[in-house]
Scaffold this motif. Structure first.
Motif, PDB file in Angstrom:
ATOM      1  N   ARG A   1       0.833  -1.212  -0.056  1.00 20.98           N
ATOM      2  CA  ARG A   1       0.056   0.025   0.012  1.00 20.98           C
ATOM      3  C   ARG A   1       0.878   1.335  -0.003  1.00 20.98           C
ATOM      4  NH1 ARG A   1      -4.383  -0.414   4.612  1.00 20.98           N
ATOM      5  NH2 ARG A   1      -4.736   1.652   3.685  1.00 20.98           N
ATOM      6  N   ILE A   2       1.924   1.273   0.758  1.00 18.55           N
ATOM      7  CA  ILE A   2       2.866   2.319   0.794  1.00 18.55           C
ATOM      8  C   ILE A   2       3.591   2.697  -0.569  1.00 18.55           C
ATOM      9  CG2 ILE A   2       4.697   3.458   1.916  1.00 18.55           C
ATOM     10  CD1 ILE A   2       4.377   2.122   4.405  1.00 18.55           C
ATOM     11  N   GLY A   3       3.920   1.377  -1.117  1.00 20.28           N
ATOM     12  CA  GLY A   3       4.560   1.659  -2.579  1.00 20.28           C
ATOM     13  C   GLY A   3       3.603   2.221  -3.513  1.00 20.28           C
ATOM     14  N   ALA A   4       2.162   1.855  -3.367  1.00 24.50           N
ATOM     15  CA  ALA A   4       1.340   2.130  -4.207  1.00 24.50           C
ATOM     16  C   ALA A   4       0.994   3.692  -4.149  1.00 24.50           C
ATOM     17  CB  ALA A   4       0.181   1.366  -4.230  1.00 24.50           C
TER      18      ALA A   4
ATOM     19  N   VAL B   1       5.945   3.748  -6.451  1.00 22.29           N
ATOM     20  CA  VAL B   1       7.101   3.184  -6.784  1.00 22.29           C
ATOM     21  C   VAL B   1       6.928   1.584  -6.852  1.00 22.29           C
ATOM     22  CG1 VAL B   1       8.436   4.910  -5.812  1.00 22.29           C
ATOM     23  CG2 VAL B   1       7.467   3.199  -4.377  1.00 22.29           C
ATOM     24  N   GLY B   2       5.517   1.151  -6.893  1.00 23.17           N
ATOM     25  CA  GLY B   2       5.657  -0.401  -6.794  1.00 23.17           C
ATOM     26  C   GLY B   2       5.680  -0.972  -5.327  1.00 23.17           C
TER      27      GLY B   2
ATOM     28  N   LEU C   1       8.452  12.952  -0.860  1.00 23.89           N
ATOM     29  CA  LEU C   1       7.707  11.668  -1.220  1.00 23.89           C
ATOM     30  C   LEU C   1       6.189  11.769  -2.240  1.00 23.89           C
ATOM     31  CD1 LEU C   1       7.814  10.401   2.555  1.00 23.89           C
ATOM     32  CD2 LEU C   1       9.398   9.751   0.718  1.00 23.89           C
ATOM     33  N   ASP C   2       6.029  13.030  -2.512  1.00 28.36           N
ATOM     34  CA  ASP C   2       4.985  13.063  -3.380  1.00 28.36           C
ATOM     35  C   ASP C   2       5.345  12.500  -4.791  1.00 28.36           C
ATOM     36  OD1 ASP C   2       5.544  15.713  -5.221  1.00 28.36           O
ATOM     37  OD2 ASP C   2       6.752  15.688  -3.602  1.00 28.36           O
TER      38      ASP C   2
ATOM     39  N   PHE D   1       8.924  12.409  -6.486  1.00 25.90           N
ATOM     40  CA  PHE D   1       9.599  11.636  -5.620  1.00 25.90           C
ATOM     41  C   PHE D   1      11.051  11.579  -5.678  1.00 25.90           C
ATOM     42  CE2 PHE D   1      10.678   6.973  -4.116  1.00 25.90           C
ATOM     43  CZ  PHE D   1       9.940   7.155  -3.090  1.00 25.90           C
ATOM     44  N   GLY D   2      11.774  11.252  -4.282  1.00 29.42           N
ATOM     45  CA  GLY D   2      13.144  11.175  -4.332  1.00 29.42           C
ATOM     46  C   GLY D   2      13.797  12.729  -4.494  1.00 29.42           C
TER      47      GLY D   2
END
Length: 350
Positions: free
Chosen positions: A2-5, A9-10, A63-64, A68-69
């Protein structure tokens, strides 16, 4: 998953995630007066990062999903991180919060960095302001230092900067301190007696730091830092044993060793063990910890009542005398103890 989604980032390997994540609103803060605790308000990320202690603490990663990154570095933290510099964000940083003085030294020593030259100047100028900081806050920072792998490196750095003597003029960190802290670490890693395993190492280290202070100086330090009652009591026991060190350096009867070390707990015994290099002192401490303190007479209060005695001070005197004779080898068997007790009762004053 869920966090990856959520982050786009998968799937994320759960084994690389931290045990918990704190979510906070971006904030800013301002100080109504030097050394006062700050007032806090909501703000954007740049102002939030500006309230950090040092530039190396100001780095953030977006983190958006769209960014991201992306590294946010408003204050040169990445360059300072690469160059190993501990640098404050502004000239009033130590004035606003003098406890940053202790944190600067701790981070410098933990990371193998160096305090940037101008930051060190500002730090030294702000040292007198520590007098206006509560003892609880300074003690809290010292506890963090004592939790480090090699706290003596930070303590000696603070001594070189003049910070320790701001707490008390006689407080110092030198070659003796460095050597004794190393001795203590080695002893905690390979305990001279089993009960040392699990001892509160921070309290033992604080005992070493204050070991050479006079009792009066220790009282002042404890009052200044608002230490807990158990710490005060522990330091008193350490000082009592320290005062007995000349006697403990001699060959003594077991009962005499027991009397000198009576009621000392393992954290105090290991502190003195590390502080004193004399092998006779260490042998006495180890013998007390492993053997002497566990020796008790077979006779107890019920036995004395059965022999016609009434509970009172005489109970304690008789039991102590039986224990002394047992420690010194005059009593070896149950029959020996019975005979010794008979003799004591004959000698009892009427």
């Amino acid at each position: 998953t869920r966090i990856g989604a959520m982050l786009g980032v998968g799937e994320i390997d759960p084994t690389i995630l931290p045990s918990h994540i704190d979510f906070v609103t971006a904030r800013t803060e301002y100080y109504r007066a030097p050394t006062a605790l700050p007032d806090v308000e909501r703000s954007g990320i740049k102002l939030d990062l500006h309230r950090r202690d040092f530039t190396i603490n100001t780095l953030a990663i977006r983190l958006d999903p769209e960014n991201f990154g992306q590294l946010l570095d408003f204050y040169g933290g990445e360059a300072d991180l690469r160059e190993g510099r501990v640098r404050v964000l502004h000239s009033l940083s130590f004035v606003d919060d003098p406890t940053r003085i202790l944190r600067a030294a701790r981070l410098e020593q933990r990371l193998g960095f160096h305090i940037e030259a101008r930051t060190e100047e500002l730090l030294i100028e702000a040292i007198p302001l520590l007098d206006r900081v509560s003892g609880d806050r300074i003690r809290h920072e010292i506890e963090f230092i004592l939790a480090e792998r090699q706290p003596e490196t930070t303590l000696c750095r603070l001594d070189a900067l003049g910070v320790l003597r701001q707490i008390h003029p006689d407080l110092r960190c030198d070659e003796w301190t460095t050597a004794r802290f190393a001795e203590l670490r080695a002893a905690l890693k390979a305990p001279p007696w089993p009960e040392v395993d699990g001892v509160d190492s921070e309290l033992a280290q604080f005992g070493l730091l204050t070991y050479r202070l006079s009792p009066a100086a220790i009282r002042i330090v404890c009052n200044r830092l608002k230490v807990q009652r158990r710490t005060v009591d522990s330091l008193k026991r350490i000082q009592r044993i320290r005062a007995a060190a000349p006697a403990l350096a001699e060959k003594l009867a077991a009962s005499r060793v027991d009397a000198l070390l009576h009621e000392a707990e393992d954290r105090e015994l290991i502190t003195v063990w590390a502080a004193e290099h004399d092998e006779q002192i260490r042998d006495h401490i180890e013998d007390y910890a492993q053997r002497l303190r566990n020796i008790i007479p077979r006779t107890d209060g019920n036995d004395l009542i059965a022999r016609g005695l009434k509970p009172g001070p005489e109970f304690s005197r008789i039991l102590q005398e039986l224990r002394r004779a047992t420690l010194d080898g005059a009593i070896k068997t149950a029959q020996d103890e019975t005979a010794y007790l008979d003799q004591l009762l004959l000698e009892k004053p009427h």
